[in-house]
Design a protein around this motif. Structure first.
Motif, mmCIF file in Angstrom:
data_model
loop_
_atom_site.group_PDB
_atom_site.id
_atom_site.type_symbol
_atom_site.label_atom_id
_atom_site.label_comp_id
_atom_site.label_asym_id
_atom_site.label_seq_id
_atom_site.Cartn_x
_atom_site.Cartn_y
_atom_site.Cartn_z
ATOM 1 N N SER A 1 43.935 43.776 79.237
ATOM 2 C CA SER A 1 44.222 45.143 79.671
ATOM 3 C C SER A 1 43.514 46.142 78.757
ATOM 4 O O SER A 1 42.797 45.771 77.823
ATOM 5 C CB SER A 1 45.734 45.379 79.615
ATOM 6 O OG SER A 1 46.170 45.445 78.256
ATOM 7 N N ASN A 2 43.729 47.426 79.038
ATOM 8 C CA ASN A 2 43.292 48.460 78.104
ATOM 9 C C ASN A 2 43.891 48.189 76.725
ATOM 10 O O ASN A 2 44.991 47.638 76.607
ATOM 11 C CB ASN A 2 43.748 49.848 78.581
ATOM 12 C CG ASN A 2 43.137 50.217 79.915
ATOM 13 O OD1 ASN A 2 42.099 49.693 80.300
ATOM 14 N ND2 ASN A 2 43.782 51.130 80.628
ATOM 15 N N GLU A 3 43.180 48.619 75.698
ATOM 16 C CA GLU A 3 43.690 48.422 74.338
ATOM 17 C C GLU A 3 43.337 49.625 73.480
ATOM 18 O O GLU A 3 42.206 50.112 73.501
ATOM 19 C CB GLU A 3 43.107 47.162 73.713
ATOM 20 C CG GLU A 3 43.641 46.869 72.326
ATOM 21 C CD GLU A 3 43.124 45.543 71.772
ATOM 22 O OE1 GLU A 3 43.859 44.902 71.006
ATOM 23 O OE2 GLU A 3 41.986 45.168 72.109
ATOM 24 N N GLN A 4 44.340 50.106 72.750
ATOM 25 C CA GLN A 4 44.135 51.182 71.793
ATOM 26 C C GLN A 4 44.146 50.561 70.396
ATOM 27 O O GLN A 4 45.086 49.862 70.035
ATOM 28 C CB GLN A 4 45.247 52.219 71.925
ATOM 29 C CG GLN A 4 45.186 53.336 70.893
ATOM 30 C CD GLN A 4 46.293 54.349 71.115
ATOM 31 O OE1 GLN A 4 46.185 55.228 71.963
ATOM 32 N NE2 GLN A 4 47.373 54.225 70.353
ATOM 33 N N VAL A 5 43.099 50.819 69.604
ATOM 34 C CA VAL A 5 42.969 50.208 68.284
ATOM 35 C C VAL A 5 42.930 51.301 67.225
ATOM 36 O O VAL A 5 42.068 52.192 67.263
ATOM 37 C CB VAL A 5 41.699 49.333 68.194
ATOM 38 C CG1 VAL A 5 41.599 48.702 66.806
ATOM 39 C CG2 VAL A 5 41.716 48.252 69.268
ATOM 40 N N GLY B 1 38.477 49.611 77.194
ATOM 41 C CA GLY B 1 38.909 49.438 78.570
ATOM 42 C C GLY B 1 39.226 47.987 78.885
ATOM 43 O O GLY B 1 39.077 47.093 78.045
ATOM 44 N N PRO B 2 39.651 47.714 80.116
ATOM 45 C CA PRO B 2 39.977 46.333 80.507
ATOM 46 C C PRO B 2 38.742 45.439 80.467
ATOM 47 O O PRO B 2 37.636 45.869 80.798
ATOM 48 C CB PRO B 2 40.519 46.486 81.924
ATOM 49 C CG PRO B 2 39.953 47.780 82.422
ATOM 50 C CD PRO B 2 39.839 48.667 81.222
ATOM 51 N N ARG C 1 35.437 45.368 82.454
ATOM 52 C CA ARG C 1 35.529 45.514 83.904
ATOM 53 C C ARG C 1 35.390 46.988 84.309
ATOM 54 O O ARG C 1 35.845 47.887 83.619
ATOM 55 C CB ARG C 1 36.870 44.972 84.393
ATOM 56 C CG ARG C 1 36.993 43.451 84.305
ATOM 57 C CD ARG C 1 38.374 42.977 84.723
ATOM 58 N NE ARG C 1 39.373 43.278 83.691
ATOM 59 C CZ ARG C 1 40.675 43.337 83.922
ATOM 60 N NH1 ARG C 1 41.142 43.166 85.143
ATOM 61 N NH2 ARG C 1 41.511 43.585 82.925
ATOM 62 N N GLY C 2 34.731 47.193 85.443
ATOM 63 C CA GLY C 2 34.613 48.535 86.002
ATOM 64 C C GLY C 2 33.546 49.398 85.373
ATOM 65 O O GLY C 2 33.515 50.610 85.615
#
Length: 773
Positions: A597-601, A613-614, A647-648
């Protein structure tokens, strides 16, 4: 047999002849009506199963035998017709096999499965499982090999895990797996590492999310076995489990009362291991010390000092329950050369073991105390509970970009982490019969609480002069899970499903920017499912399918300061494969697809936040194990990522900073005229360091390591290890970013890397005294 009847009375002679004929006839007749059925009972992991009941039925007659300490059995069957073999025992799944007339009856290999592992005694581990979902490593490699760095322990795991040094030995390893860069273990899906059920990954850590620095306190000689889950397929494990789990279990006691190992080698390396394990009857105990010193090959000496103390006491409370206590203290102190710019090395302006900033390094202290209870009920159910408390102090000094931001004082930083951890786990395992087959219900819960004083400071010559961030973080994680396993058709079909629910509470008191203080909560469900089908026991092939959702929490500072990103990232892992296991050869092949999935680091090095992003990764794996003779075995594996991308995106953007090809191979010699050893090879392919420019790449590596042990006497072993046998020139962790080497120099985007160790030899002696019965 010849019997001389001369001289006997006629009547007696006739009677003896008749008796002799009758006995011979009965023996021959019995031989014609009985067949001998023999073999061994073991698990797919190669674990021998003793004390199991083997029931052999043919022609309406049934006989039984009990497996011995080596898992062997021998029984009889009628002369004609099919033979049905059933295996049963405490905590064993049902097993039935039919032998048709003409099939071999000797040296059979009956592969069964434990529903619940034995509580009081451990099953002997003799080989590596090739289940696509789980790998296992046994204690022998850790007992016989000389280790001086924690990355060497990870090299024994293989399993497609690329682990590299980041600062020459003092910092946590950087981990890459399945085409993702996990940094120090907690991003990109995460690799969850536990030692005796104590999580090594540290969330909201001063240097990086999921930091694995706690592993420095692990002493290799105390490792009993390691389970490696090749995905988030077990409901027992939650945070940081997206790309798998490494669960290390230590011994409860040692086979000898006193064990001493002394070793020394190149680069001023010296290591000692001393363990005292008294004979306490049914109780088990040890106290052990490990000390390690080395300068490494660096021009700025590493001056690495590691000291670990580990102890255990296990007290039986009756026949089927036990209480244990463990403690572990570890400290390490080091100077680091950091990651150096490779363009300077290529231009011969900098030695590959050189440095830019000589003040890098760190100091870490950790302490963990835990207690565990386990009990087996009369019904066969098992109850387990444990609790722990941990304390750690962490200060690390780094300079990644040299003079990029500050041309006067330099870009040196100090990262501080002082934390207190408490936690508890409980699990209930219930075996039962359902629809004529064996079933297993597992349920439990986890609680983990962290109180953290964490900060980032600008520093020059290890002297902090400005506060960048300073916060008090309180992160709490509670979870519950259930997993159901079912066996049908005499063990031919295994179906499993599970569900886990985790809830997190992130609380931050920011001392520099009060506006970034606050409290956030978040939760996630994680479903699990698997199926395994063995069409026939005559052909030892099992087809697998696994699915699991794993999670990885984010740094609390990022969660609270920027609520637009997901506090918890998810990883959906799909895997199909087959496992073929003959007596002397095993092969497993799998295909995998991973959706993240999306990830905030939160970037702890500069307090910035990055959003990813994913993404998707897919590829395949192959592993084999072969016993060449009674002394020599071979094994190997290859993990190949076919593609990894976000993706995307248009144009497509690729996931970078992780290899797509990771391979290993090894030859292992066991007890040949007192010699034991291994020759191990590891390979990492070159890989891209930029998501858009495929020409910016990290170099791969091909390294061969050798180790062997020679038993000199019954109590004394000679040990020798050679790392990088061919003296390969290579680099481990490699990253691409901007830096400025000196004030006034231009800013350059370049690859920075940590050099791999050259040819390194370590020799030692192991003394074992007062062996136990």
């Amino acid at each position: 047999m010849h019997i001389d009847f001369a001289g006997l009375p006629r009547a007696i002679a006739i009677a003896l002849v008749a008796l002799s004929f009758s006995s011979g006839y009965s023996i021959a007749a019995r031989a014609q009506t009985e067949r001998i059925v023999s073999g061994h009972v073991e698990t797919a992991n190669g674990e021998v199963v003793n004390g199991a009941t083997v029931r052999v039925t043919a022609g309406g007659q049934t006989s039984e035998a009990t497996t011995d300490s080596d898992g062997g059995f021998s029984s009889t069957a009628g002369a004609d017709g099919e033979i049905t073999i059933e295996v049963s025992g405490a905590d064993l799944a049902g097993f039935k096999r039919t032998l048709r007339p003409g099939e071999p009856l000797g040296d059979l290999r009956l592969v069964v499965a434990y529903l619940v592992p034995p509580v009081q005694e451990s099953v002997t581990i003799v080989d590596t499982t090739l289940d696509p979902g789980i790998d296992r490593r046994n204690e022998r490699v850790y007992r016989d090999t000389l280790f001086s760095r924690d990355d060497q322990i990870f090299h024994t795991l293989d399993a497609g895990i690329n682990a590299g040094q980041h600062e020459g030995g003092g910092k946590s390893l950087e981990i890459r797996r399945y085409g993702f860069n996990l940094d120090h273990g907690g991003v990109g899906g995460g690799l969850k590492v536990l030692v005796d059920n104590f999580q090594q990954n540290q969330g909201t850590q001063g240097h990086g999310q999921g930091y694995l620095g706690q592993l420095k306190s692990l002493t290799p000689e105390l490792v009993e076995d390691v389970d490696i889950l090749n995905g988030p397929f077990s409901a027992q494990y939650g945070d940081f489990s997206g790309l798998g789990v490494v669960h290390i279990r230590q011994r409860e006691s040692l086979p000898d009362v006193l064990t001493v190992r002394l070793a020394g080698g190149t680069f001023n390396t010296f290591r000692s291991f001393i363990a005292y394990s008294p004979d306490l009857g049914r109780s088990k105990a040890f106290i052990a010390y490990e000390g390690s010193r080395t300068d490494g090959p660096f021009l700025n000496p590493l001056d690495y000092k590691r000291d670990n103390v580990t102890g255990n006491l296990t007290i039986p409370l009756g026949e089927k329950q036990a209480l244990s206590f463990r403690l572990n203290y570890g400290r390490n102190d080091y100077t680091s050369s950091g990651q150096i710019p490779l363009d300077e090395v290529a231009a011969n302006r900098l030695d590959r073991f050189g440095f830019i900033d000589p003040t890098n390094g760190g100091l870490v202290d950790t302490f963990v105390f835990s207690a565990a209870y386990r009990r087996e009920l009369e019904s066969g159910a098992v109850v387990k509970a444990d609790g722990f408390i941990g304390r750690s102090l962490f200060d690390i000094y780094s300079n990644f970009t040299f003079f990029l931001k500050d041309q006067v004082n330099g870009d040196g930083i100090q990262q501080h982490d002082s934390r207190l951890q408490e936690g508890a786990n409980v699990q209930v395992v219930v075996p039962y019969d359902l629809f004529g087959g064996k079933a297993l219900l597992t349920g439990g819960g986890n609680f983990h609480d962290n109180q953290i004083n964490v900060g980032l400071y600008s520093a020059r010559n290890r002297d902090p002069f400005a506060t960048v961030t300073s916060a008090r973080a309180h992160v709490t994680n509670g979870a519950g899970y259930v997993q159901q396993a079912l066996n049908f058709f005499d063990g031919h079909l295994h179906v499993e499903g599970g569900l886990r629910f985790d809830v997190f509470r992130f609380d931050v008191d920011d001392k520099v920017d009060p506006a970034s203080s606050g409290t956030e909560t978040s939760s996630r469900f994680q479903p699990k499912a698997s199926i395994a089908w063995t069409p026939t026991h005559r052909v030892p092939v099992t087809i697998y399918g696994n699915y699991g959702r794993g999670i990885s929490s984010q740094d609390a500072r990022g969660v609270v300061s920027d609520t637009s990103g997901p506090p918890i990232a998810t990883t959906d892992f799909y895997q199909i494969g087959q496992s073929t296991s003959f007596r002397n050869f095993s092969l497993a092949t799998t295909m995998f697809l991973i959706d993240r999935s999306n990830e905030q680091v939160y970037i702890a090095d500069d307090a910035s936040i990055e959003f990813a992003g994913p993404s998707r990764s897919y590829g395949w794996e192959a592993k084999f194990s072969a016993r060449l003779n009674r002394y020599l075995t071979a094994n190997g594996g290859l993990t190949q990522v076919t593609n990894a991308f976000f993706r995307g995106t248009d144009p497509i953007q690729y996931v970078d900073s992780a290899p797509h090809s990771v391979a290993n191979a090894g030859l292992t010699l066991s007890d040949w005229h007192g010699f034991s050893g291994s020759l191990r090879y590891r390979h990492t392919g070159n890989y891209r360091l930029d998501g858009e420019d495929a020409t910016i790449r990290a170099a791969g590596l091909d390294v061969v390591d050798l180790s062997f042990t020679k038993r000199l006497t019954g109590n004394v072993d000679l040990n020798l290890s050679v790392d990088n046998l061919t003296n390969k020139r290579y680099f481990e962790t490699q990253n691409y970013f901007e830096s400025r080497l000196r004030p006034g120099d231009p800013v350059v985007s370049r690859i920075h890397a940590t050099p791999g160790y050259p040819f390194t030899i370590t020799a030692g002696v192991t003394i074992r005294l007062f062996g136990k019965n």
